[in-house]
Design an enzyme around this catalytic site. Structure first.
Site, PDB file in Angstrom:
ATOM      1  N   ALA A 118      -6.138   3.345  -0.398  1.00  0.00           N
ATOM      2  CA  ALA A 118      -7.278   2.645  -1.031  1.00  0.00           C
ATOM      3  C   ALA A 118      -8.303   2.176   0.000  1.00  0.00           C
ATOM      4  CB  ALA A 118      -6.765   1.466  -1.846  1.00  0.00           C
ATOM      5  N   TYR A 123       0.652  11.769  -7.525  1.00  0.00           N
ATOM      6  CA  TYR A 123       1.065  11.799  -6.115  1.00  0.00           C
ATOM      7  C   TYR A 123       2.352  12.581  -5.849  1.00  0.00           C
ATOM      8  CZ  TYR A 123      -2.496   8.185  -5.719  1.00  0.00           C
ATOM      9  OH  TYR A 123      -3.688   7.499  -5.752  1.00  0.00           O
ATOM     10  N   ARG A 153     -11.250  12.860  -9.159  1.00  0.00           N
ATOM     11  CA  ARG A 153     -10.778  11.625  -9.803  1.00  0.00           C
ATOM     12  C   ARG A 153     -11.963  10.688 -10.091  1.00  0.00           C
ATOM     13  NH1 ARG A 153      -5.840   9.400  -6.544  1.00  0.00           N
ATOM     14  NH2 ARG A 153      -5.654   8.182  -8.469  1.00  0.00           N
ATOM     15  N   ASN A 159      -3.855   8.665   6.336  1.00  0.00           N
ATOM     16  CA  ASN A 159      -4.181   8.535   4.919  1.00  0.00           C
ATOM     17  C   ASN A 159      -4.463   7.051   4.703  1.00  0.00           C
ATOM     18  OD1 ASN A 159      -4.407   8.318   2.190  1.00  0.00           O
ATOM     19  ND2 ASN A 159      -2.559   9.504   1.709  1.00  0.00           N
ATOM     20  N   GLU A 171      -8.179  13.179   8.295  1.00  0.00           N
ATOM     21  CA  GLU A 171      -8.026  12.335   7.100  1.00  0.00           C
ATOM     22  C   GLU A 171      -7.285  13.142   6.040  1.00  0.00           C
ATOM     23  OE1 GLU A 171     -11.853  11.148   5.540  1.00  0.00           O
ATOM     24  OE2 GLU A 171     -10.984  10.432   3.655  1.00  0.00           O
ATOM     25  N   HIS A 206      -5.417  13.145   2.142  1.00  0.00           N
ATOM     26  CA  HIS A 206      -5.140  12.527   0.841  1.00  0.00           C
ATOM     27  C   HIS A 206      -4.220  13.450   0.052  1.00  0.00           C
ATOM     28  CE1 HIS A 206      -8.161   9.524   1.542  1.00  0.00           C
ATOM     29  NE2 HIS A 206      -8.960  10.490   1.962  1.00  0.00           N
ATOM     30  N   PRO A 214      -1.997   1.401   2.296  1.00  0.00           N
ATOM     31  CA  PRO A 214      -1.304   0.620   1.267  1.00  0.00           C
ATOM     32  C   PRO A 214      -0.804   1.444   0.075  1.00  0.00           C
ATOM     33  CG  PRO A 214      -3.675   0.200   1.222  1.00  0.00           C
ATOM     34  CD  PRO A 214      -3.399   0.997   2.468  1.00  0.00           C
ATOM     35  N   ASN A 215       0.325   1.026  -0.415  1.00  0.00           N
ATOM     36  CA  ASN A 215       0.987   1.583  -1.609  1.00  0.00           C
ATOM     37  C   ASN A 215       1.632   2.948  -1.379  1.00  0.00           C
ATOM     38  OD1 ASN A 215       0.302  -0.610  -3.437  1.00  0.00           O
ATOM     39  ND2 ASN A 215      -1.798   0.117  -3.274  1.00  0.00           N
ATOM     40  N   ARG A 231       5.530   6.195  -7.524  1.00  0.00           N
ATOM     41  CA  ARG A 231       4.150   5.794  -7.847  1.00  0.00           C
ATOM     42  C   ARG A 231       3.394   6.939  -8.527  1.00  0.00           C
ATOM     43  NH1 ARG A 231      -0.779   5.247  -3.477  1.00  0.00           N
ATOM     44  NH2 ARG A 231      -2.297   4.410  -4.944  1.00  0.00           N
TER      45      ARG A 231
END
Ligand code: DQA
Length: 151
Positions: free
Chosen positions: A79, A24, A109, A76, A100, A102, A11-12, A19
């Protein structure tokens, strides 16, 4: 037939480019997917990219990999990394190896981003290399598949 690699964006990530660019970057998702397609051609891999904002759609996509000859996944979960037992279970069920990825360094973070439902099942984890992380994952997968083919 070229080995099939699925790229799954959570998502997103459709908002990449605008964004939170300081976190990012400014590369769009379409640009990342195009780069991966091109790299896949060079490496002799077929690359299929999917993005969804919906957990169930992502579960369905992963379940389909049990029957579509997917050899490796680059995911990825965005969230859902920090929340989704359902996506974790889907990846465990189909038992297709995965990397995985990111864009940001999740360990630098908020504390809640340090917990991943995926990392202990993943073959590799790349975090903090921006969009380049996906390309690094594809290179690594190509190397792994090639080594396997030779042994
Ligand atoms: C992300 C990190 C996640 O914590 C976040 O929710 C995202 C993107 C990344 O690529 O850095 O949406 O997975």
């Amino acid at each position: 037939m070229k080995p099939r690699i699925a790229v799954v964006h959570g998502p997103n990530l459709n908002l990449l480019g605008t964004r939170e660019p300081t976190v990012y970057g400014t590369t769009t998702l379409a640009q990342i997917d195009e780069q991966l397609q091109r790299l896949g051609e060079q490496l002799g891999l077929r690359v299929d990219c999917t993005q969804s904002n919906h957990e169930g759609v992502l579960v369905d996509r992963i379940q389909a990999m049990a029957h579509d000859q997917t050899r490796f996944v680059i995911i990825n979960p965005a969230a859902y990394t920090h929340t989704s037992v359902a996506l974790r279970d889907a990846l465990a069920a189909v038992a297709v190896p995965f990397v995985e990825v990111h864009l940001s360094n999740v360990h630098r973070r908020e504390a809640f981003r340090r917990r991943s439902y995926f990392s202990d099942l993943a073959d590799a984890v790349i975090s903090g290399c921006g969009g380049l992380g996906y390309s690094l994952a594809l290179h690594w997968i190509a190397d792994k598949l090639l080594t396997k083919a030779q042994t």
